[in-house]
Design an enzyme around this catalytic site. Structure first.
Site, mmCIF file in Angstrom:
data_model
loop_
_atom_site.group_PDB
_atom_site.id
_atom_site.type_symbol
_atom_site.label_atom_id
_atom_site.label_comp_id
_atom_site.label_asym_id
_atom_site.label_seq_id
_atom_site.Cartn_x
_atom_site.Cartn_y
_atom_site.Cartn_z
ATOM 1 N N PHE A 1 44.120 33.153 -27.650
ATOM 2 C CA PHE A 1 43.390 32.687 -26.462
ATOM 3 C C PHE A 1 44.193 32.969 -25.194
ATOM 4 C CE2 PHE A 1 40.601 29.378 -24.344
ATOM 5 C CZ PHE A 1 39.419 30.073 -24.601
ATOM 6 N N GLY A 2 44.598 34.231 -25.056
ATOM 7 C CA GLY A 2 45.238 34.677 -23.812
ATOM 8 C C GLY A 2 44.157 35.078 -22.818
ATOM 9 N N ARG A 3 44.549 35.977 -21.913
ATOM 10 C CA ARG A 3 43.628 36.362 -20.833
ATOM 11 C C ARG A 3 42.344 36.986 -21.364
ATOM 12 N NH1 ARG A 3 49.114 37.743 -18.184
ATOM 13 N NH2 ARG A 3 49.362 38.543 -20.288
ATOM 14 N N ILE A 4 42.463 37.894 -22.357
ATOM 15 C CA ILE A 4 41.258 38.583 -22.844
ATOM 16 C C ILE A 4 40.425 37.622 -23.696
ATOM 17 C CG2 ILE A 4 40.354 40.581 -24.092
ATOM 18 C CD1 ILE A 4 43.001 42.036 -23.436
ATOM 19 N N ARG B 1 48.527 30.677 -31.188
ATOM 20 C CA ARG B 1 49.887 30.316 -31.644
ATOM 21 C C ARG B 1 50.340 28.981 -31.069
ATOM 22 N NH1 ARG B 1 53.223 35.621 -30.162
ATOM 23 N NH2 ARG B 1 51.836 35.367 -28.410
ATOM 24 N N ALA C 1 41.532 44.327 -30.482
ATOM 25 C CA ALA C 1 42.958 44.035 -30.237
ATOM 26 C C ALA C 1 43.812 45.231 -30.658
ATOM 27 C CB ALA C 1 43.347 42.758 -30.957
ATOM 28 N N ARG C 2 44.247 45.246 -31.894
ATOM 29 C CA ARG C 2 45.001 46.389 -32.426
ATOM 30 C C ARG C 2 44.587 46.612 -33.871
ATOM 31 N NH1 ARG C 2 45.543 48.078 -28.325
ATOM 32 N NH2 ARG C 2 47.379 48.637 -27.098
ATOM 33 N N GLU D 1 44.655 55.489 -35.776
ATOM 34 C CA GLU D 1 43.896 56.213 -34.742
ATOM 35 C C GLU D 1 44.501 57.606 -34.525
ATOM 36 O OE1 GLU D 1 43.712 53.846 -31.147
ATOM 37 O OE2 GLU D 1 43.051 52.099 -32.285
ATOM 38 N N HIS E 1 38.284 53.368 -29.219
ATOM 39 C CA HIS E 1 39.269 52.668 -28.376
ATOM 40 C C HIS E 1 38.880 52.752 -26.891
ATOM 41 C CE1 HIS E 1 43.727 51.227 -28.306
ATOM 42 N NE2 HIS E 1 43.043 50.724 -27.290
ATOM 43 N N GLY F 1 38.108 49.963 -24.953
ATOM 44 C CA GLY F 1 38.191 48.640 -24.320
ATOM 45 C C GLY F 1 38.354 48.666 -22.806
HETATM 46 C C1 8YV Z 1 44.354 51.148 -23.340
HETATM 47 C C2 8YV Z 1 44.673 48.978 -24.645
HETATM 48 O O1 8YV Z 1 43.297 52.024 -23.335
HETATM 49 O O2 8YV Z 1 45.800 48.017 -22.826
HETATM 50 C C3 8YV Z 1 45.740 48.147 -24.035
HETATM 51 O O3 8YV Z 1 46.537 47.571 -24.783
HETATM 52 O O4 8YV Z 1 44.472 48.963 -25.791
HETATM 53 C C4 8YV Z 1 43.827 49.833 -23.775
HETATM 54 O O5 8YV Z 1 43.516 49.174 -22.598
HETATM 55 C C5 8YV Z 1 45.484 51.770 -24.048
HETATM 56 O O6 8YV Z 1 46.263 50.898 -24.752
HETATM 57 C C6 8YV Z 1 46.341 52.482 -23.062
HETATM 58 O O7 8YV Z 1 47.675 52.612 -23.470
#
Ligand code: 8YV
Length: 323
Positions: A156-159, A180, A241-242, A271, A289, A291
Site C-alpha cells: 500500500f505505497g503510492r501506486i 509490510r 509490479a514485477r 521479459e 510492460h 504501466g
Molecule cells: C518503467 C516501471 O516503464 O517504474 C517502474 O518501475 O516498471 C515502469 O514505470 C520501467 O521500469 C522503466 O525502467
C-alpha cells in the site's frame, strides 16, 4: 568546471534528452538495445553518471571492476530490483529512482487489466477481429461484475493507494490491504480500507487481488501455488509490479485448471519472453510492460532523473536516493 559525463542506457523522450544535453556531457545509447554486463563495466569506467532502466540487468558481474568513475546510478523508473544495490554500495555509487510521477498511470493500467479480464475484453476483441462473432445473445461471453466487488491490494505505497482511489471512488469496491508495515489509520480511512494481518488472510476474501509491492529477492514468488490455492475459484490476479513476484508456472497451472478466474499481467518473469503456457491461456490478459507508458509520465520520469542528477552534482542529497 567540466560538465559531468552522463550515459543514457536507452533512448529517452526527446524533450528530456535535449534538457540533459544542455547541462551535462550526454552520451545516449544510439542502438537503444539493452546493454551487456561488459558494456556496463565500460560505462562505469568512463562516465560520472549512468542512467539505467528496467531492461538493464545490473548484476554482480556488471560491477566487477576495480575503480569505477561512476558515482551515481540514476534509474529511470520506480522499481530498481534489476540493480544489485549491495554492489553499488561497495563502490560507493549512489542509486536513485523516480517515484510519485508514475503512480497515476500505473494504477490506471492496473485498473485497465482488471476491467479487461473481468469483462473478457481481450477474448471479445479476438473473437470479433477473427470474424467469429455471431451476434448478440443473452448468454454470450458473460463476465464478472467489478462495481462493488472486493479488491485486495498487496503493497500500500503510492501506486497501491492510487489503485485504491480508483477502485473505491470509481467503482465502489471494498478495499482490503496487505502491507509490510502498519498503514496509518487516516490513510486507510480515505478509501474506507481495512488492513489485514497477512497475505494468507487477504487472499481468500478477495474477488480481485492487485500486486503493488516491490520486486527483488524478498518478494520473489510471493504468489506461489499455495497462495493461488488460497484465492477464490472465481477471483482474478492483477500484476503491474514485477514479474518475479508471481511464480508464472504456478499461475499458468491455476489458469489452465481454472482454480482462479483469470489474471491480468503487465510484467513477466523473463521479459520480453512469454511462456507458451501463458500464451495459450484464454482467461489471461497480457500487456507489454506499459504501466508508465504515457507521454506525460515518461517525460516526468526523465525530468525527475534530471533533478536527481542536478542535486547530486551540485552537492545536495538527491530527493529520490534509495541506496
Ligand atoms: C518503467 C516501471 O516503464 O517504474 C517502474 O518501475 O516498471 C515502469 O514505470 C520501467 O521500469 C522503466 O525502467
Amino acid at each position: 568546471m567540466a560538465k559531468p559525463r552522463v550515459f543514457l542506457s536507452r533512448a529517452w523522450p526527446a524533450k528530456v534528452e535535449a534538457r540533459m544535453a544542455e547541462v551535462f556531457d550526454l552520451t545516449p545509447n544510439k542502438s537503444d538495445r539493452p546493454l551487456t554486463p561488459a558494456e556496463f563495466r565500460e560505462a562505469f569506467a568512463s562516465f560520472d553518471a549512468v542512467l539505467p532502466t528496467v531492461t538493464d540487468k545490473l548484476t554482480e558481474s556488471a560491477f566487477d571492476l576495480a575503480k569505477p568513475r561512476t558515482r551515481i546510478l540514476a534509474n529511470y523508473g520506480v522499481g530498481y530490483s534489476h540493480i544489485n544495490t549491495a554492489e553499488a554500495a561497495r563502490h560507493k555509487i549512489v542509486v536513485t529512482n523516480t517515484p510519485d510521477v508514475l503512480s497515476d498511470c500505473t494504477a490506471d493500467l492496473a485498473m485497465t487489466l482488471l476491467l479487461m479480464v473481468a469483462r473478457r475484453a481481450g477474448e471479445g476483441e479476438r473473437e470479433l477481429r477473427e470474424g467469429r462473432w455471431t451476434g448478440w445473445r443473452p448468454t454470450h461471453m458473460i463476465g464478472t461484475k467489478v462495481s462493488g466487488a472486493t479488491l485486495g491490494i498487496v503493497g500500500f505505497g503510492r501506486i497501491g493507494q492510487a489503485m485504491a482511489q480508483r477502485a473505491h471512488f470509481g467503482f465502489g469496491m471494498k478495499i482490503l490491504v496487505q502491507n509490510r508495515s502498519a498503514v496509518p489509520a487516516e490513510v486507510l480511512a480515505r478509501y474506507n480500507a481495512v488492513q489485514v494481518a497477512n497475505l494468507d488472510d487477504l487472499l481468500p476474501q478477495c474477488d480481485f487481488v492487485s500486486l503493488h509491492c516491490p520486486g527483488g529477492a524478498a518478494n520473489r514468488h510471493l504468489i506461489n501455488s499455495r497462495r493461488l490455492d488460497l484465492m477464490k475459484r472465481d477471483a482474478f490476479l492483477i500484476n503491474t509490479a514485477r514479474g518475479e513476484v508471481v511464480d508464472e508456472h504456478a499461475l499458468a497451472q491455476a489458469l489452465w485448471f481454472n482454480t482462479i478466474g483469470g489474471a491480468g499481467l503487465d510484467v513477466f518473469e523473463r521479459e520480453p519472453q512469454i511462456s507458451a503456457e501463458l500464451m495459450g491461456a484464454d482467461n489471461l490478459v497480457m500487456l507489454p510492460h506499459l504501466g508508465s507508458a504515457t507521454a506525460a509520465t515518461r517525460e516526468a520520469m526523465g525530468f525527475r532523473v534530471f533533478e536527481n542528477l542536478v542535486d547530486f552534482f551540485e552537492g545536495r542529497s538527491p530527493r529520490d536516493q534509495v541506496a
